[in-house]
Design an enzyme around this catalytic site. Sequence first.
Site, PDB file in Angstrom:
ATOM      1  N   GLU A  22       0.822  -1.206   0.000  1.00 46.76           N
ATOM      2  CA  GLU A  22       0.000   0.000   0.000  1.00 46.76           C
ATOM      3  C   GLU A  22       0.861   1.263   0.000  1.00 46.76           C
ATOM      4  O   GLU A  22       1.942   1.269   0.566  1.00 46.76           O
ATOM      5  CB  GLU A  22      -0.882   0.017   1.263  1.00 46.76           C
ATOM      6  CG  GLU A  22      -1.881  -1.114   1.271  1.00 46.76           C
ATOM      7  CD  GLU A  22      -2.566  -1.292   2.624  1.00 46.76           C
ATOM      8  OE1 GLU A  22      -2.960  -0.286   3.234  1.00 46.76           O
ATOM      9  OE2 GLU A  22      -2.720  -2.454   3.046  1.00 46.76           O
ATOM     10  N   CYS A  69       3.689   8.144   1.049  1.00 48.92           N
ATOM     11  CA  CYS A  69       4.059   7.235   2.119  1.00 48.92           C
ATOM     12  C   CYS A  69       4.225   5.865   1.467  1.00 48.92           C
ATOM     13  O   CYS A  69       3.275   5.342   0.896  1.00 48.92           O
ATOM     14  CB  CYS A  69       2.926   7.246   3.151  1.00 48.92           C
ATOM     15  SG  CYS A  69       3.131   6.027   4.437  1.00 48.92           S
ATOM     16  N   CYS A  79       4.994  -7.354   7.797  1.00 48.10           N
ATOM     17  CA  CYS A  79       5.936  -6.864   8.795  1.00 48.10           C
ATOM     18  C   CYS A  79       6.129  -7.927   9.863  1.00 48.10           C
ATOM     19  O   CYS A  79       5.191  -8.636  10.215  1.00 48.10           O
ATOM     20  CB  CYS A  79       5.383  -5.579   9.414  1.00 48.10           C
ATOM     21  SG  CYS A  79       6.546  -4.763  10.508  1.00 48.10           S
ATOM     22  N   CYS A  95      -1.173  -2.177  15.203  1.00 48.69           N
ATOM     23  CA  CYS A  95      -0.915  -1.886  13.795  1.00 48.69           C
ATOM     24  C   CYS A  95      -1.466  -2.960  12.871  1.00 48.69           C
ATOM     25  O   CYS A  95      -1.368  -4.152  13.161  1.00 48.69           O
ATOM     26  CB  CYS A  95       0.595  -1.748  13.592  1.00 48.69           C
ATOM     27  SG  CYS A  95       1.052  -1.345  11.902  1.00 48.69           S
ATOM     28  N   CYS A 134      -1.775   2.305   6.888  1.00 50.20           N
ATOM     29  CA  CYS A 134      -1.353   1.180   6.057  1.00 50.20           C
ATOM     30  C   CYS A 134      -1.507  -0.176   6.711  1.00 50.20           C
ATOM     31  O   CYS A 134      -1.385  -0.333   7.904  1.00 50.20           O
ATOM     32  CB  CYS A 134       0.079   1.391   5.608  1.00 50.20           C
ATOM     33  SG  CYS A 134       0.122   2.518   4.220  1.00 50.20           S
TER      34      CYS A 134
HETATM   35  N1  SAH Z   1       7.867   0.026  10.948  1.00 46.56           N
HETATM   36  C1  SAH Z   1       8.133   1.428  10.861  1.00 46.56           C
HETATM   37  C2  SAH Z   1       7.436   2.065   9.681  1.00 46.56           C
HETATM   38  C3  SAH Z   1       5.927   2.038   9.741  1.00 46.56           C
HETATM   39  S1  SAH Z   1       5.437   3.635  10.133  1.00 46.56           S
HETATM   40  C4  SAH Z   1       7.776   2.087  12.156  1.00 46.56           C
HETATM   41  O1  SAH Z   1       7.253   1.410  13.038  1.00 46.56           O
HETATM   42  O2  SAH Z   1       8.063   3.256  12.327  1.00 46.56           O
HETATM   43  C5  SAH Z   1       3.767   3.494  10.494  1.00 46.56           C
HETATM   44  C6  SAH Z   1       3.439   4.382  11.661  1.00 46.56           C
HETATM   45  O3  SAH Z   1       2.032   4.294  11.945  1.00 46.56           O
HETATM   46  C7  SAH Z   1       4.176   3.937  12.893  1.00 46.56           C
HETATM   47  O4  SAH Z   1       4.538   5.043  13.665  1.00 46.56           O
HETATM   48  C8  SAH Z   1       3.110   3.112  13.566  1.00 46.56           C
HETATM   49  O5  SAH Z   1       3.418   2.917  14.892  1.00 46.56           O
HETATM   50  C9  SAH Z   1       1.870   3.940  13.300  1.00 46.56           C
HETATM   51  N2  SAH Z   1       0.616   3.204  13.447  1.00 46.56           N
HETATM   52  C10 SAH Z   1       0.394   1.894  13.242  1.00 46.56           C
HETATM   53  N3  SAH Z   1      -0.880   1.578  13.494  1.00 46.56           N
HETATM   54  C11 SAH Z   1      -1.481   2.710  13.857  1.00 46.56           C
HETATM   55  C12 SAH Z   1      -2.808   3.034  14.235  1.00 46.56           C
HETATM   56  N4  SAH Z   1      -3.749   2.096  14.311  1.00 46.56           N
HETATM   57  N5  SAH Z   1      -3.087   4.313  14.536  1.00 46.56           N
HETATM   58  C13 SAH Z   1      -2.118   5.271  14.459  1.00 46.56           C
HETATM   59  N6  SAH Z   1      -0.861   5.038  14.113  1.00 46.56           N
HETATM   60  C14 SAH Z   1      -0.541   3.764  13.819  1.00 46.56           C
END
Ligand code: SAH
Length: 344
Positions: A92, A105, A112, A119, A333
């Site tokens: 995505e 993005c 993952c 997430c 995502c």
């Molecule tokens: N793996 C890397 C890159 C992914 S970034 C990382 O963890 O930084 C995706 C971002 O969205 C991360 O900060 C993650 O923690 C956040 N995220 C994931 N699920 C989410 C949700 N349900 N609501 C808000 N932020 C979320």
Amino acid sequence: MKTDIKSLTYEKLNNEITELGLPAFRAKQIFKWLHEVGVKSFDEMTNLSKELRQKLDERYYISSCEIEDKYVSKIDGTVKYLFRLFDGEYIESVVMDYKYGRTICVSSQVGCKMGCNFCASTLAGFKRNLTAGEIESQLHAAQHDLGIRISNIVMMGIGEPLDNFDNVIGFLSIVNDENGLNISMRNITVSTCGIVPKIYELMKLDLQLTLTISLHAPNDEIRSATMPVNNKYGIDELIKACRDYAEHTGRRVSFEYTLIHNVNDKTEHANELADRLNGMLCHVNLIPLNNVTERDNKRSTDSAVNNFQSVLKNRGINATIRRTLGADINASCGQLRYNKRGDN
Ligand code: SAH
């Protein structure tokens, strides 16, 4: 076995072209077609002879991604893509319009391994790393589809960029190259859940990009309960790496802090976070949780979000609240890929 020519940095392509006995200007021409233009076949490289195109086609392939689904937000114009890769896997990307330019993005892996419990990216499991060319193809597909030029990149899609380190570094070198998309490192953000040794590896490369840490908690107890990576690299070690990173590169480190109702959003948590970040060149981005149907965490109330921000600000910590974009199109995502798995 053919090699993915789109994943070669300019330097590597140049070496291969020399090995094939071709003049160096060919490397520049081919690199421009692949990256500045974003062609999907050698036949589109019209300033190369038919023989040369054939020769390339015998040795190499050009990675790409195809639009499987596309969603456009009626609220803010944010566009979300579900892309299909050559092997039928899905990733995505999201394109957002900010006042400083168009931002994409991108995903760095199919799925993952990190297992963060709020997430969606981790839900359908980890399949494989993306190649540098596949990461870049997300930009080309979106640019061609929308007829726009993308100026900023955030690596916050599906996957953990630092768990696919070499391909991500290759991608950064390719998009940053003046013969390619020529996107400045200052317009690129790499986000990580906190793989400490890789933060140091990145630090040594001294790139002018923005490093963002998905922190989401002020202490080990809360962080380990939601983010398994914290069992391996605890919060003290992580924050130490960030201080070292900021000092070494002179770049402000960003922290993402998703506020989850009654889990990490209280005044005491904000104070604990402020203690940890005291004196560091940094910025905190507060994110109201995106409710993911398959997960049971709840979004914090607006007043809890505002309170958290003011506590940090009063303690001298730079903190902003992330504007939510694409709320009507599941723009965070992992959700589309997860929903799609039934069709696989
Ligand atoms: N793996 C890397 C890159 C992914 S970034 C990382 O963890 O930084 C995706 C971002 O969205 C991360 O900060 C993650 O923690 C956040 N995220 C994931 N699920 C989410 C949700 N349900 N609501 C808000 N932020 C979320």
